[in-house]
Design a protein around this motif. Sequence first.
Motif, mmCIF file in Angstrom:
data_model
loop_
_atom_site.group_PDB
_atom_site.id
_atom_site.type_symbol
_atom_site.label_atom_id
_atom_site.label_comp_id
_atom_site.label_asym_id
_atom_site.label_seq_id
_atom_site.Cartn_x
_atom_site.Cartn_y
_atom_site.Cartn_z
ATOM 1 N N LEU A 7 5.851 -90.150 7.299
ATOM 2 C CA LEU A 7 5.926 -89.224 8.433
ATOM 3 C C LEU A 7 7.272 -89.371 9.157
ATOM 4 C CD1 LEU A 7 4.212 -87.145 10.056
ATOM 5 C CD2 LEU A 7 3.582 -89.031 11.564
ATOM 6 N N LEU A 8 7.672 -90.619 9.387
ATOM 7 C CA LEU A 8 8.951 -90.854 10.071
ATOM 8 C C LEU A 8 10.116 -90.382 9.213
ATOM 9 C CD1 LEU A 8 8.315 -94.320 11.760
ATOM 10 C CD2 LEU A 8 8.642 -92.113 12.893
ATOM 11 N N ASP A 9 10.046 -90.639 7.911
ATOM 12 C CA ASP A 9 11.122 -90.175 7.013
ATOM 13 C C ASP A 9 11.288 -88.668 7.125
ATOM 14 O OD1 ASP A 9 11.678 -92.665 6.133
ATOM 15 O OD2 ASP A 9 10.624 -92.486 4.208
ATOM 16 N N ARG A 10 10.173 -87.972 7.119
ATOM 17 C CA ARG A 10 10.243 -86.504 7.201
ATOM 18 C C ARG A 10 10.784 -86.057 8.551
ATOM 19 N NH1 ARG A 10 5.136 -83.602 4.254
ATOM 20 N NH2 ARG A 10 5.232 -84.818 2.341
ATOM 21 N N ALA A 11 10.316 -86.731 9.610
ATOM 22 C CA ALA A 11 10.782 -86.365 10.951
ATOM 23 C C ALA A 11 12.296 -86.544 11.043
ATOM 24 C CB ALA A 11 10.074 -87.209 12.006
ATOM 25 N N LEU A 12 12.790 -87.637 10.478
ATOM 26 C CA LEU A 12 14.235 -87.907 10.546
ATOM 27 C C LEU A 12 15.023 -86.944 9.661
ATOM 28 C CD1 LEU A 12 14.679 -91.763 10.755
ATOM 29 C CD2 LEU A 12 13.973 -90.123 12.467
ATOM 30 N N ALA A 13 14.361 -86.419 8.650
ATOM 31 C CA ALA A 13 15.044 -85.474 7.754
ATOM 32 C C ALA A 13 15.059 -84.059 8.324
ATOM 33 C CB ALA A 13 14.372 -85.492 6.386
ATOM 34 N N GLY A 14 14.500 -83.895 9.532
ATOM 35 C CA GLY A 14 14.591 -82.587 10.183
ATOM 36 C C GLY A 14 13.315 -81.759 10.131
ATOM 37 N N ASP A 15 12.223 -82.361 9.643
ATOM 38 C CA ASP A 15 10.946 -81.641 9.599
ATOM 39 C C ASP A 15 10.318 -81.684 11.002
ATOM 40 O OD1 ASP A 15 8.221 -81.024 9.432
ATOM 41 O OD2 ASP A 15 7.999 -81.900 7.431
ATOM 42 N N ARG A 16 10.312 -80.531 11.656
ATOM 43 C CA ARG A 16 9.864 -80.477 13.050
ATOM 44 C C ARG A 16 8.390 -80.748 13.222
ATOM 45 N NH1 ARG A 16 13.084 -77.796 16.970
ATOM 46 N NH2 ARG A 16 15.037 -78.576 16.271
ATOM 47 N N ARG A 17 7.601 -80.311 12.256
ATOM 48 C CA ARG A 17 6.164 -80.566 12.388
ATOM 49 C C ARG A 17 5.893 -82.061 12.286
ATOM 50 N NH1 ARG A 17 2.669 -76.685 8.821
ATOM 51 N NH2 ARG A 17 1.066 -78.057 9.665
ATOM 52 N N ALA A 18 6.637 -82.727 11.414
ATOM 53 C CA ALA A 18 6.486 -84.183 11.287
ATOM 54 C C ALA A 18 6.933 -84.868 12.584
ATOM 55 C CB ALA A 18 7.293 -84.693 10.103
ATOM 56 N N LEU A 19 8.003 -84.350 13.176
ATOM 57 C CA LEU A 19 8.492 -84.927 14.438
ATOM 58 C C LEU A 19 7.428 -84.769 15.532
ATOM 59 C CD1 LEU A 19 10.929 -86.276 15.822
ATOM 60 C CD2 LEU A 19 11.857 -84.010 16.286
ATOM 61 N N ALA A 20 6.861 -83.578 15.623
ATOM 62 C CA ALA A 20 5.841 -83.318 16.641
ATOM 63 C C ALA A 20 4.615 -84.216 16.426
ATOM 64 C CB ALA A 20 5.430 -81.849 16.605
ATOM 65 N N ARG A 21 4.244 -84.382 15.158
ATOM 66 C CA ARG A 21 3.081 -85.204 14.832
ATOM 67 C C ARG A 21 3.365 -86.675 15.187
ATOM 68 N NH1 ARG A 21 -1.558 -86.403 14.341
ATOM 69 N NH2 ARG A 21 -2.275 -87.802 12.727
ATOM 70 N N ALA A 22 4.580 -87.128 14.876
ATOM 71 C CA ALA A 22 4.950 -88.512 15.189
ATOM 72 C C ALA A 22 4.882 -88.735 16.704
ATOM 73 C CB ALA A 22 6.346 -88.818 14.658
ATOM 74 N N ILE A 23 5.298 -87.735 17.464
ATOM 75 C CA ILE A 23 5.275 -87.878 18.919
ATOM 76 C C ILE A 23 3.837 -87.945 19.431
ATOM 77 C CG2 ILE A 23 5.930 -86.781 21.106
ATOM 78 C CD1 ILE A 23 8.419 -85.693 19.584
ATOM 79 N N SER A 24 2.953 -87.164 18.843
ATOM 80 C CA SER A 24 1.539 -87.253 19.238
ATOM 81 C C SER A 24 1.003 -88.661 18.995
ATOM 82 C CB SER A 24 0.674 -86.265 18.450
ATOM 83 O OG SER A 24 1.169 -84.964 18.611
ATOM 84 N N LEU A 25 1.443 -89.272 17.906
ATOM 85 C CA LEU A 25 0.984 -90.636 17.606
ATOM 86 C C LEU A 25 1.570 -91.642 18.603
ATOM 87 C CD1 LEU A 25 1.086 -90.534 13.696
ATOM 88 C CD2 LEU A 25 -0.945 -90.575 15.158
ATOM 89 N N ILE A 26 2.805 -91.395 19.035
ATOM 90 C CA ILE A 26 3.402 -92.263 20.062
ATOM 91 C C ILE A 26 2.581 -92.152 21.350
ATOM 92 C CG2 ILE A 26 5.382 -92.521 21.632
ATOM 93 C CD1 ILE A 26 7.203 -91.825 19.289
ATOM 94 N N GLU A 27 2.194 -90.940 21.699
ATOM 95 C CA GLU A 27 1.411 -90.739 22.927
ATOM 96 C C GLU A 27 0.127 -91.549 22.894
ATOM 97 O OE1 GLU A 27 1.255 -86.430 22.750
ATOM 98 O OE2 GLU A 27 2.389 -86.301 24.623
#
Length: 313
Positions: A7-27
């Motif tokens: 998930l983090l790899d995808r978020a860092l590669a520019g996948d916005r949905r992965a970034l949003a999902r990672a942030i929900s997990l941080i919350e």
Amino acid sequence: MLGATELLDRALAGDRRALARAISLIERGDRALCAGLGRLRVRRRDGPGAPHVVGLTGPPGAGKSTLADAWIAETRAVGLRIAVVAVDPSSPFSGGAILGDRIRMERHTGDPGVFVRSLSARGRVGGLSAACAELIDLLDAAGFDRILVETVGVGQSELAVMEVADTVVVLLTPESGDTVQTMKAGLLEVASVFAVNKADRPGAESLVRLLAQAVALDAGVGWVPPVLRAVSSNGEGVPDLLAAASAHLAWCVAAGRPDWDARRAEGRVRQFLDLVADEARAGARRALVGELGADLRAGRLDPRAATRIWTSS
Ligand SMILES: Nc1nc2c(ncn2[C@@H]2O[C@H](COP(=O)(O)OP(=O)(O)OP(=O)(O)O)[C@@H](O)[C@H]2O)c(=O)[nH]1
Ligand SMILES: [Mg+2]
């Protein structure tokens, strides 16, 4: 479901949905994800500037989101990528202000160089400052050049969030005279830049004077916060605010970063305390399913006695 690493790899590669999902997990304080954050290449650990993290704070309705929107436009005009985090300190029972922020910054949706997101800390007692620090690490690793953190008010929880910022812009309005009188010391402590917004309204000049006097009286050898005026709703004065924020960052670097290091140090301490609070709460919740919980519920133990038993176990 993706694992935390993927998930983090995808978020860092520019996948916005992965970034949003990672942030929900941080919350939610997801352990696997937060552990994964610790392994990211976070540029900020080496020093300030890349990314430049700017905190934007001030009373409700001062125009923080309007300013953030104009700030995005200025930043995009010079080709830099920017993320805006609107921190929602309200309890789950009173939330809702965030929707307006989303709508306000909507004109930037579709621009891959802009990311806007609200952050709440549901389920995390340690709350927002740890979650915010983790989110900034993620946005940093994702390569944003500028990160703007909007928080409402100038109280304890906002100060905690502000400790993750390199530069803090305190936004006031002509109606804020009383706030300034009662909070003068606190404001001076936190502000890198003062902005009197809604300068199209009467009273802006006298507030600018009041703040300038307070700043002058407080001025020592360090950074002296400039007092600027702005009309965020039409962009007036916004380029000067960006320039002042950049000047503050440059000062931090040139002066051997005393201001920056002090904020970072306090931020790390607070983040640790927040994480301990999260852990303690999770541990105590687990204890409630056993004998301790039964005795507590049945009234055989009062809460304080139960706490003593739990912390000494
Ligand atoms: N006259 C005037 N109105 C402004 C200015 N900047 C913002 N506003 C208006 O003030 C209102 C509140 O603006 P927001 O940007 O939502 O303020 P905020 O500080 O983000 O508010 P919260 O997030 O709810 O604390 C909106 O109706 C804006 O259009 C300004 O410079 N002049
Ligand atoms: Mg807002």
